[in-house]
Design a protein around this motif. Structure first.
Motif, short mmCIF file in Angstrom:
data_model
loop_
_atom_site.label_atom_id
_atom_site.label_comp_id
_atom_site.label_asym_id
_atom_site.label_seq_id
_atom_site.Cartn_x
_atom_site.Cartn_y
_atom_site.Cartn_z
N CYS A 55 0.85 -1.18 0.00
CA CYS A 55 0.00 0.00 0.00
C CYS A 55 0.90 1.24 0.00
CB CYS A 55 -0.88 -0.03 1.25
SG CYS A 55 -1.89 1.43 1.46
N CYS A 57 0.30 4.31 0.85
CA CYS A 57 -0.26 5.42 1.64
C CYS A 57 0.84 6.10 2.45
CB CYS A 57 -1.40 4.93 2.53
SG CYS A 57 -0.85 4.03 3.99
N CYS A 62 2.13 1.34 7.86
CA CYS A 62 1.15 0.55 7.12
C CYS A 62 1.83 -0.64 6.46
CB CYS A 62 0.47 1.41 6.07
SG CYS A 62 -0.62 0.45 5.00
N HIS A 89 -7.25 4.50 2.88
CA HIS A 89 -5.92 4.94 3.34
C HIS A 89 -5.50 6.26 2.71
CE1 HIS A 89 -3.99 1.20 5.35
NE2 HIS A 89 -5.25 1.32 5.66
ZN LIG Z 1 -1.81 1.96 3.75
#
Ligand SMILES: [Zn+2]
Length: 128
Positions: A55, A57, A62, A89
């Motif tokens: 991810c 983000c 995370c 996110h």
């Molecule tokens: Zn994330």
């Protein structure tokens, strides 16, 4: 509009995550190349190979993985101001949603910020 230090940091995190993902992509390219040289064509990935991308983000802690085909990942990253994050996110202060897909979203930065350090590009195999 100028960015606060915290916002700047968030954006840098996203860039670093993206770079990790791109590195995975280019290492897989190198692996495919090896399979070809060894005559093991059947081991070469096809475009639909499902990867678990990190991810992208802004949260440095995370650890979510997004199952995504490499072809989709590349398609969504043609623009250097876009990032792929898992649904929810995104951070509204620094980015806006461009596209909502099944399970993930593509966001674009409100401000473009120079990338930290060097830039890794997704490399395509050159057989020449
Ligand atoms: Zn994330």
């Amino acid at each position: 509009m100028s960015l606060s230090k915290a916002e700047q940091r968030q954006i840098e995190n996203e860039m670093i995550f993206r770079r990790i993902n791109e590195k995975v992509g280019s290492e897989l390219d190198a692996l495919d190349e090896m399979h070809r040289e060894d005559g093991n064509e059947h081991l070469v990935r096809d475009e639909d190979f499902l990867l678990r991308f990190k991810c992208e983000c802004s949260d440095e802690n995370c650890d979510v993985r997004i199952p995504l085909r490499l072809s989709e990942y590349i398609k969504n990253h043609v623009d250097r101001d876009t990032f792929i994050v898992i649904t929810d996110h995104q951070v509204d202060q620094i980015e806006k949603i461009m596209k909502q897909e099944n399970g993930y979203i593509v966001v674009r930065k409100n401000n473009s910020t120079p990338e930290p350090n060097d830039t890794l590009k997704i490399t395509s195999i050159d057989n020449s």
